[in-house]
Design a protein around this motif. Structure first.
Motif, mmCIF file in Angstrom:
data_model
loop_
_atom_site.group_PDB
_atom_site.id
_atom_site.type_symbol
_atom_site.label_atom_id
_atom_site.label_comp_id
_atom_site.label_asym_id
_atom_site.label_seq_id
_atom_site.Cartn_x
_atom_site.Cartn_y
_atom_site.Cartn_z
ATOM 1 N N SER A 1 15.042 85.494 -87.879
ATOM 2 C CA SER A 1 13.624 85.135 -87.968
ATOM 3 C C SER A 1 12.775 86.292 -88.494
ATOM 4 O O SER A 1 11.826 86.077 -89.258
ATOM 5 C CB SER A 1 13.102 84.668 -86.607
ATOM 6 O OG SER A 1 13.624 83.392 -86.273
ATOM 7 N N GLN A 2 13.092 87.527 -88.099
ATOM 8 C CA GLN A 2 12.336 88.674 -88.607
ATOM 9 C C GLN A 2 12.490 88.801 -90.117
ATOM 10 O O GLN A 2 11.531 89.129 -90.831
ATOM 11 C CB GLN A 2 12.793 89.966 -87.926
ATOM 12 C CG GLN A 2 12.075 91.223 -88.432
ATOM 13 C CD GLN A 2 10.577 91.172 -88.185
ATOM 14 O OE1 GLN A 2 10.122 91.218 -87.051
ATOM 15 N NE2 GLN A 2 9.789 91.063 -89.257
ATOM 16 N N ASN A 3 13.693 88.535 -90.640
ATOM 17 C CA ASN A 3 13.890 88.570 -92.089
ATOM 18 C C ASN A 3 13.065 87.502 -92.783
ATOM 19 O O ASN A 3 12.484 87.746 -93.857
ATOM 20 C CB ASN A 3 15.371 88.381 -92.423
ATOM 21 C CG ASN A 3 16.213 89.580 -92.046
ATOM 22 O OD1 ASN A 3 15.781 90.719 -92.160
ATOM 23 N ND2 ASN A 3 17.426 89.333 -91.592
ATOM 24 N N SER B 1 9.910 86.682 -78.452
ATOM 25 C CA SER B 1 10.240 87.920 -79.153
ATOM 26 C C SER B 1 11.099 87.658 -80.381
ATOM 27 O O SER B 1 12.127 86.975 -80.302
ATOM 28 C CB SER B 1 10.984 88.870 -78.212
ATOM 29 O OG SER B 1 11.492 89.978 -78.920
ATOM 30 N N LEU B 2 10.709 88.226 -81.540
ATOM 31 C CA LEU B 2 11.514 88.096 -82.744
ATOM 32 C C LEU B 2 12.884 88.735 -82.576
ATOM 33 O O LEU B 2 13.841 88.363 -83.249
ATOM 34 C CB LEU B 2 10.788 88.732 -83.938
ATOM 35 C CG LEU B 2 9.720 87.869 -84.607
ATOM 36 C CD1 LEU B 2 8.889 88.708 -85.578
ATOM 37 C CD2 LEU B 2 10.351 86.695 -85.332
ATOM 38 N N GLY B 3 12.985 89.708 -81.661
ATOM 39 C CA GLY B 3 14.258 90.362 -81.422
ATOM 40 C C GLY B 3 15.305 89.458 -80.806
ATOM 41 O O GLY B 3 16.491 89.814 -80.768
ATOM 42 N N VAL C 1 10.234 86.228 -91.622
ATOM 43 C CA VAL C 1 8.843 86.666 -91.518
ATOM 44 C C VAL C 1 8.516 87.676 -92.610
ATOM 45 O O VAL C 1 7.466 87.588 -93.277
ATOM 46 C CB VAL C 1 8.577 87.262 -90.123
ATOM 47 C CG1 VAL C 1 7.276 88.071 -90.117
ATOM 48 C CG2 VAL C 1 8.499 86.162 -89.073
ATOM 49 N N SER C 2 9.409 88.640 -92.821
ATOM 50 C CA SER C 2 9.172 89.657 -93.863
ATOM 51 C C SER C 2 9.068 89.024 -95.239
ATOM 52 O O SER C 2 8.224 89.420 -96.062
ATOM 53 C CB SER C 2 10.303 90.691 -93.838
ATOM 54 O OG SER C 2 10.344 91.372 -92.599
#
Length: 299
Positions: free
Chosen positions: A183-185, A176-178, A187-188
């Motif tokens: 990591s979510q930043n 989970s990216l959460g 990915v964006s």
């Protein structure tokens, strides 16, 4: 204890040196001086040190960094010799050895840490890699790339800073990216770069930091990413990968063995997919315009 002090953590045996970035009551925000790690720690777990101690991990990182730099410089000399030999064969009718000029791939480096950015830009200069760097908080990297990519028009983008598996998410889920700090930043930001250029060989993306979600970064469109083994990566690992891509010929793919085994953090720190280089040779050699004798012809 003050902001800017060098410290080590007692509970981890002093294995990594940090710099204090923030203080709040009995807790401190600390950033690694050699590794792309940001953490919080109780102040009473920190020991202030007058200079960066040479722990076994730090010594090993310094040795590997020197070896990697030497190997990159050796590769450059070997490449120059290959260029010379190839051009002599192609230019067999020439009376003398032809001169040529080089066009290594241009790097746009976004970094969430100003100290690491400075170290990275110094290394690009030492390796003669054309590079532009920007200090950008991880949360703003996607917007920054949207603005900068059409202006800079790089061959290689580095998206890095700080990351890590969150201690507050227990039990954590590595799928989970959460479960990751940034990591979510990342990915964006990769998705914005791939909207700008979808072809993996036209724009090489190097992304991630310590313990980043390696698989998610690759799925988003990164060519190279950290960290397959969710380990700490050295601050300069993204630079070495970018430099390797910058000076690999467009006729060749980046040597994956070099990327996996010759970065400081090794195969569990950085991985990626087969990717063509960005380096080009041009003919003839560039003239010194100050010495040319020209008869103006335009009216």
């Amino acid at each position: 204890m003050n902001i800017g002090d060098l410290v080590v953590r007692k509970s981890y045996g002093g294995d990594v040196t940090f710099r204090v970035e923030g203080l709040q009551l009995d807790a401190a925000v600390i950033k690694g001086t050699e590794f792309r790690l940001i953490a919080d720690s109780p102040v009473d777990d920190l020991i202030q040190v007058p200079y960066e101690p040479q722990s076994a991990k730090t010594r090993q990182a310094h040795i590997k960094a020197h070896q990697t730099l030497s190997r990159l410089q050796q590769n450059r000399m070997e490449q120059a010799e290959r260029n010379r030999e190839g051009l002599v064969q192609d230019w067999s009718a020439a009376q003398q050895e032809p001169a040529y000029f080089e066009m290594p791939g241009k790097v746009l480096h976004l970094d969430g840490d100003p100290n690491y950015l400075k170290k990275s830009m110094d290394l690009y200069e030492q390796l003669r890699v054309p590079a532009e760097g920007q200090y950008v908080h991880e949360s703003a990297m996607a917007d920054t790339l949207y603005r900068l990519l059409p202006k800079v028009r790089p061959d290689i983008v580095v998206i890095t800073g700080h990351d890590g598996v969150l201690k507050t998410r227990q039990p954590y889920d590595l799928y989970s990216l959460g479960s990751y700090k940034n990591s979510q930043n990342f990915v964006s930001a990769i998705q914005v770069a791939r909207q700008y250029e979808r072809h993996l060989d036209a724009l090489t993306i190097v992304a991630g930091a310590c313990q980043s979600h390696f698989e998610a970064l690759l799925r988003a469109g990164a060519n190279f990413a950290s960290s397959p083994g969710r380990i700490l990566i050295h601050a300069l690992d993204p630079v070495y990968v970018a430099a390797k891509a910058s000076f690999t010929s467009v006729r060749d793919t980046v040597n994956m063995s070099d990327v996996l085994h010759n970065t400081i953090s090794g195969s569990q720190g950085v991985g990626g997919v087969e990717t063509r280089g960005s380096y080009r040779v041009g003919l003839p050699g560039l003239n010194d315009l100050s010495t040319l004798k020209v008869n103006p012809s335009a009216v």
